[in-house]
Design a protein around this motif. Structure first.
Motif, PDB file in Angstrom:
ATOM      1  N   SER A  95      36.518  61.493  44.985  1.00  0.00           N
ATOM      2  CA  SER A  95      36.672  60.255  45.765  1.00  0.00           C
ATOM      3  C   SER A  95      38.098  60.058  46.276  1.00  0.00           C
ATOM      4  N   GLU A 132      28.365  57.371  40.015  1.00  0.00           N
ATOM      5  CA  GLU A 132      28.665  57.258  41.448  1.00  0.00           C
ATOM      6  C   GLU A 132      27.442  56.710  42.187  1.00  0.00           C
ATOM      7  N   GLN A 134      27.446  66.307  44.316  1.00  0.00           N
ATOM      8  CA  GLN A 134      28.826  66.112  43.866  1.00  0.00           C
ATOM      9  C   GLN A 134      29.539  67.456  43.678  1.00  0.00           C
ATOM     10  N   LYS A 185      40.028  58.287  44.779  1.00  0.00           N
ATOM     11  CA  LYS A 185      40.365  56.924  44.354  1.00  0.00           C
ATOM     12  C   LYS A 185      40.702  56.885  42.869  1.00  0.00           C
ATOM     13  N   GLY A 210      29.224  53.475  42.445  1.00  0.00           N
ATOM     14  CA  GLY A 210      30.265  53.919  43.365  1.00  0.00           C
ATOM     15  C   GLY A 210      31.376  54.621  42.594  1.00  0.00           C
ATOM     16  N   PRO A 211      32.484  54.967  43.274  1.00  0.00           N
ATOM     17  CA  PRO A 211      33.513  55.791  42.630  1.00  0.00           C
ATOM     18  C   PRO A 211      34.377  55.061  41.608  1.00  0.00           C
ATOM     19  N   GLN A 212      34.330  53.725  41.618  1.00  0.00           N
ATOM     20  CA  GLN A 212      35.168  52.978  40.663  1.00  0.00           C
ATOM     21  C   GLN A 212      34.332  51.892  39.998  1.00  0.00           C
ATOM     22  N   TYR A 213      34.530  51.729  38.706  1.00  0.00           N
ATOM     23  CA  TYR A 213      33.806  50.649  38.018  1.00  0.00           C
ATOM     24  C   TYR A 213      34.620  50.126  36.841  1.00  0.00           C
ATOM     25  N   GLU A 222      21.819  64.371  43.064  1.00  0.00           N
ATOM     26  CA  GLU A 222      23.144  63.733  43.086  1.00  0.00           C
ATOM     27  C   GLU A 222      24.181  64.670  42.462  1.00  0.00           C
TER      28      GLU A 222
END
Ligand SMILES: [Zn+2]
Length: 457
Positions: free
Chosen positions: A244, A212, A123, A246, A216-219, A119
């Protein structure tokens, strides 16, 4: 509920991205040595935070990374002439043992960095493809000039960071403050194959690769000690938001304040590091939790034996009242105190809802204990039950009441029965001896109108 967000520098209403589901990530330790009480402070706070959210009905997923490949681990391994993985495995295990002793069990998953090498590589690849990173002779670097918001978490301008970056002898870097995403293999270091040659990940990239993958890209929440704000968390934002596109990567950045020892910064060079396992030889984990939660998580907290002793006095009052309440023979009558007990509960929740104000919540608990002590004799069964339920709910969140092991509990009951018999036969020397020996082993016994009660101290 409101939480103070380091990024926006204000308390914000807590709204998770996915309704009742809350994703929390907290930076775990670099496992090259025993954990100290500074770590205890951070991890006890986030444990309490996750448990409070669960108490409020949220479905929490609390993820923590473990940095198990790093310069410090490699250095220690080379100094000792052992394999770096031997070091990281040992101290990862020791860390978990310490956390279990501290009753930090709100974490759902520990994620060691070396389990996520694919991972991480993926990235880094995407950062290169998007033009945020570049390859040099010794690794892959993030180009901070491509991310103008670099500095937004620590509230510094990009220019001041550039000016402040110490002159780096690494001439391969475009900007002195650029940071490593991948470090090419050096003699005596662990490595993994990658498109840029054998090497290992930089520190910051492990967190965003792990989060991620799981979130995912937002938390929702990212936590850690305030010493990690810059550059570590700043770098995480740069990586994830660049990959991302985002924003924001995280809605609430929570940071714990510093722990000092007798007003001095704790550090190896100061010779004042207190390891968790050392302090737990003298102090019950529940008392340590109570002491650390008596300060607000963002405030500094100063440790000294005197301040701990002071906390012990008020902590014991809670423990004793809880024991007395448990063995109380309540009346078969209409409840009269339930509404008042519920008011204390509401006050406790209000304090916790206000950016996890645990010192205020603890003062509510203390008022509640005074109320219980004053009125206990008049409690009906239902009063007793709702007071006990409240205390036990508090304990599920803060874990400040000494835990009882049911098999040990049985033996204590047998000893107390024996003590009762010896007293009846006026064998006071023996009954005093039993009481003294129990006390020496952390069990206090009191004779009350309800008979003998005992509690751990
Ligand atoms: Zn981290």
């Amino acid at each position: 509920m409101k939480l103070y967000d380091t990024l926006n520098r204000e308390k914000k209403e807590f709204k998770p991205i996915y309704g009742k589901r809350v994703n929390i990530f907290v930076c775990g330790p670099t496992v090259y040595d025993y954990s100290h009480i500074g770590h205890a402070r951070t991890y006890i706070f986030f444990d309490t935070f996750s448990e409070y959210l669960r108490y409020k009905g949220y479905e929490v997923f609390y993820l923590q990374n473990i940095t198990d490949v790093d310069d410090k681990i490699i250095k220690k391994a080379n100094d000792l002439g052992v394999d770096p993985f031997e070091i990281s495995k040992k101290y990862y295990n020791e860390y978990i043992q310490d956390m279990l002793k501290l009753r930090v069990n709100g974490v759902n998953l520990y994620a060691p960095a070396t389990f996520y090498i694919n991972e991480i590589i993926d990235q880094v690849k995407r950062l290169l493809e998007k033009g945020y990173a570049y390859v040099t002779n010794d690794g892959v670097y993030f180009d901070i000039s491509k991310f103008p918001e670099y500095g937004k978490l620590s509230h510094q301008s990009l220019d001041s960071i550039k000016a402040g970056a110490r002159v780096d002898i690494n001439e391969n870097k475009k900007n002195p403050a650029d940071f490593a995403l991948w470090k090419k293999r050096k003699e005596g270091e662990p490595f993994w194959p990658s498109p840029w040659g054998d090497g290992r990940p930089g520190w910051h990239i492990e967190d965003t690769a792990i989060t991620e993958f799981h979130f995912g890209p937002q938390y929702d929440v990212h936590g850690g000690g305030s010493d990690l704000i810059f550059p570590h968390h700043e770098c995480e934002i740069a990586q994830m938001e660049s990959v991302s596109g985002k924003k924001p990567m995280v809605n609430y950045w929570l940071h714990t304040g510093l722990l000092t020892v007798r007003q001095e910064r704790m550090g190896k060079s100061m010779g004042n590091v207190i390891n968790i396992r050392e302090i737990l030889k003298e102090v019950r984990p529940e008392l340590l939790r109570f002491f650390l939660l008596s300060s607000h998580y963002r405030s500094p907290v100063d440790y000294s034996p005197e301040s701990l002793d002071l906390a012990k006095q008020s902590w014991e009052k809670i423990v004793i009242s809880h024991s007395k309440l448990k063995s109380l023979n309540a009346k078969e009558s209409e409840p009269v105190f339930v509404a008042e007990i519920n008011r204390f509960r509401k006050e406790f929740e209000n304090a916790m809802d206000d950016d996890m104000n645990t010192p205020l919540a603890i003062s509510v608990i203390q008022s509640f204990i005074a109320f219980v002590n004053k009125n206990m004799e008049k409690f009906s069964n239902l009063d007793k039950e709702s007071a006990l339920t409240f205390l036990e709910d508090i304990d599920r969140i803060m874990k400040i009441l000494p835990r009882n092991d049911s098999s040990v509990e049985k033996f204590i009951e047998i000893l107390l029965d024996t003590r009762k018999l010896t007293k009846e036969k006026k064998l006071f020397e023996i009954s005093d001896y039993i009481r003294l020996k129990l006390r020496e082993n952390g069990i206090a016994v009191e004779d009350t109108s309800e008979g003998q009660i005992w509690y751990r101290i």
